[in-house]
Design a protein around this motif. Sequence first.
Motif, PDB file in Angstrom:
ATOM      1  N   SER A  60       0.650  -1.586   0.390  1.00  0.00           N
ATOM      2  CA  SER A  60      -0.023   0.253   0.262  1.00  0.00           C
ATOM      3  C   SER A  60       0.568   1.202  -0.030  1.00  0.00           C
ATOM      4  CB  SER A  60      -1.025  -0.524   1.003  1.00  0.00           C
ATOM      5  OG  SER A  60      -0.510  -0.133   1.860  1.00  0.00           O
ATOM      6  N   PRO A  61       1.626   1.554   0.449  1.00  0.00           N
ATOM      7  CA  PRO A  61       2.781   2.437   0.163  1.00  0.00           C
ATOM      8  C   PRO A  61       3.202   2.980  -1.223  1.00  0.00           C
ATOM      9  CG  PRO A  61       3.710   1.275   2.090  1.00  0.00           C
ATOM     10  CD  PRO A  61       2.746   0.110   1.410  1.00  0.00           C
ATOM     11  N   LEU A  62       2.893   2.429  -1.567  1.00  0.00           N
ATOM     12  CA  LEU A  62       3.123   2.499  -3.528  1.00  0.00           C
ATOM     13  C   LEU A  62       1.902   3.109  -3.912  1.00  0.00           C
ATOM     14  CD1 LEU A  62       6.455   0.505  -4.911  1.00  0.00           C
ATOM     15  CD2 LEU A  62       6.026   3.021  -3.695  1.00  0.00           C
ATOM     16  N   LEU A  63       0.611   3.553  -3.232  1.00  0.00           N
ATOM     17  CA  LEU A  63      -0.322   3.162  -4.149  1.00  0.00           C
ATOM     18  C   LEU A  63      -0.752   4.301  -4.369  1.00  0.00           C
ATOM     19  CD1 LEU A  63      -2.945   1.880  -1.506  1.00  0.00           C
ATOM     20  CD2 LEU A  63      -3.025   1.267  -4.011  1.00  0.00           C
ATOM     21  N   THR A 190      -0.402   9.799   3.518  1.00  0.00           N
ATOM     22  CA  THR A 190      -1.901   9.299   2.399  1.00  0.00           C
ATOM     23  C   THR A 190      -1.896  10.823   1.486  1.00  0.00           C
ATOM     24  OG1 THR A 190      -2.428   7.577   3.478  1.00  0.00           O
ATOM     25  CG2 THR A 190      -3.951   8.662   1.517  1.00  0.00           C
ATOM     26  N   GLY A 191      -2.552  11.849   2.296  1.00  0.00           N
ATOM     27  CA  GLY A 191      -2.915  12.927   1.717  1.00  0.00           C
ATOM     28  C   GLY A 191      -1.988  13.467   1.351  1.00  0.00           C
ATOM     29  N   THR A 192      -0.378  14.123   1.677  1.00  0.00           N
ATOM     30  CA  THR A 192       0.350  14.527   0.952  1.00  0.00           C
ATOM     31  C   THR A 192       1.137  14.041  -0.030  1.00  0.00           C
ATOM     32  OG1 THR A 192       1.112  15.377   3.092  1.00  0.00           O
ATOM     33  CG2 THR A 192       2.230  15.977   1.893  1.00  0.00           C
ATOM     34  N   GLU A 193       1.316  12.649  -0.024  1.00  0.00           N
ATOM     35  CA  GLU A 193       2.055  11.943  -1.449  1.00  0.00           C
ATOM     36  C   GLU A 193       1.041  12.195  -2.570  1.00  0.00           C
ATOM     37  OE1 GLU A 193       5.460   9.177  -0.362  1.00  0.00           O
ATOM     38  OE2 GLU A 193       3.283   8.023  -0.042  1.00  0.00           O
ATOM     39  N   THR A 339       2.095   1.023  11.032  1.00  0.00           N
ATOM     40  CA  THR A 339       2.460   1.264   9.635  1.00  0.00           C
ATOM     41  C   THR A 339       3.381   0.059   9.143  1.00  0.00           C
ATOM     42  OG1 THR A 339       5.161   1.104  11.236  1.00  0.00           O
ATOM     43  CG2 THR A 339       3.777   3.011  10.717  1.00  0.00           C
ATOM     44  N   ALA A 340       3.505  -0.181   7.542  1.00  0.00           N
ATOM     45  CA  ALA A 340       3.384  -1.042   7.224  1.00  0.00           C
ATOM     46  C   ALA A 340       5.378  -2.217   7.932  1.00  0.00           C
ATOM     47  CB  ALA A 340       4.073  -1.080   6.616  1.00  0.00           C
ATOM     48  N   GLN A 341       6.300  -1.316   8.708  1.00  0.00           N
ATOM     49  CA  GLN A 341       7.175  -1.328   8.680  1.00  0.00           C
ATOM     50  C   GLN A 341       6.849  -2.305  10.569  1.00  0.00           C
ATOM     51  OE1 GLN A 341      10.881   0.555  10.744  1.00  0.00           O
ATOM     52  NE2 GLN A 341      10.211   1.906   9.012  1.00  0.00           N
ATOM     53  N   HIS A 342       6.783  -1.849  10.900  1.00  0.00           N
ATOM     54  CA  HIS A 342       6.101  -2.334  12.557  1.00  0.00           C
ATOM     55  C   HIS A 342       4.708  -4.491  12.366  1.00  0.00           C
ATOM     56  CE1 HIS A 342       7.133  -0.147  15.832  1.00  0.00           C
ATOM     57  NE2 HIS A 342       7.385   0.845  15.209  1.00  0.00           N
ATOM     58  N   ALA A 343       4.062  -3.741  10.944  1.00  0.00           N
ATOM     59  CA  ALA A 343       2.831  -4.982  10.567  1.00  0.00           C
ATOM     60  C   ALA A 343       4.319  -5.759  10.561  1.00  0.00           C
ATOM     61  CB  ALA A 343       2.218  -4.532   9.704  1.00  0.00           C
TER      62      ALA A 343
END
Length: 456
Positions: A60-63, A190-193, A339-343
């Motif tokens: 999802s970080p690359l959505l 999400t919003g900023t990127e 965050t994805a990192q922790h998950a």
Amino acid sequence: MRSFLPGFGTSSPVPARPARVVVVGGGFGGFNALQRLAKLLGPDRATLTLVAPTDYLLYSPLLPEVATGVLDPRDIAVSTRQALPRVRLVLGHVTTVDFEARELTVIGPDSDSTLEWDKLILAPGSVTKQFDIPGVDEHAYGLKTLSEAVYIRNHVLAQLDAADALPDTPEGRSERAERLTVVAVGAGYTGTEFVAQMQNWVRGIASRWASVDPDEVRWVLVDVADAVLPELGARLGKEALAVLAERGVDVRLGVSVASATATSVTLTDDEVVSSRTLVWGAGVAPSPLIAQLGLPTASGRLVVGADMTVPGVSDVWAIGDAAAVPDLAADPSKPTPPTAQHAQRQGVAVARNVAASMGVGQAHPYKHKDLGLVADLGGFDGVAKPLGIPLTGPVAKFVARGYHLYALPTISARVRVATDWLYSAVLPTRVVNLAQVRSEDALIKKAQAIDLYDRK
């Protein structure tokens, strides 16, 4: 019979029947838990089952880069069946869990079913946080699923195409202003990127239109907070704000949305913004499943111990955005950030602890210090804080992309994403509107299956 696993010492005898290990959620936590469990526990010790709404792990970080067409949607969707060949996949959403009977109910695409389990890992993740604001349910789109990202891309293209064809009349100019305005709520990642990358993308495809100048497109970023990207600290937040301001993005801090219609967004300072595009990225909330379990929660996240076990029920663990795992590396009184990192790392850690409960290895509490956070602002701009070191500009952009390539779970995904980035640097930007997703299917409650729980 006794077996030996490197690094885990001598294990307990193989059981008469393999334990039924069920993982709910195929995101970063569930995917990594199953990947590690498949290595720790052979088929004679455990059967592995995943319950998830899709047959892929979504990176999802690359959505935002899917929304701009830089990346093909399939490139950030890692096939669960290919990556986890030992795992039985059950497509659907878990709606109830009976801890006493050790059963859970799955609503699938075609029929409902019941699954039994001996060990249960809850990793249902999160959904876009929503508020009871008039018009938002009907008119706002999230950016947390592939369908949402693809729809937003096509929707923005369609709005600009329609504006390009409008007549130069008072009515035409009024409608043109609506179609050329994009409002994004949430100045976090999400919003900023999204705003930064979409604004850069539209400038790159200006030749598509005869009368639309990219400078005419109005980008409005709204957040009730007083900073952009607060997770990265004040300095990098100001750097990101400067990049947005230089590009003409209208950043409104300290305000939020009061209401929305199909053609306007009213802010809490009473300003009415004419717009037909409202993107909602105001944080995340735990999966609605958590509220159905009848177990203690903290800010909506399931209360768990440092070893990720759920108090009061046996053989149940919870991880990721839906679990309040104590942050032992920073402040144990607070949960780890969603965050994805922790998950990812909780998935690996919980697999070790589940294996330990079956006599293989030893259980340990979860402890991980953030490697750093990154944000891609499109073009050659970015902000990053790897290992606490603040970076901006092309260097931050390079670090951001390097981190994403490192975090992608398969070599094939890394190659495809890197190839797409290379193509986007040397080839013309893709501007085809495929119109693959219906607008009603891209609304947050439908796209993220929140309405499944609302009906209960």
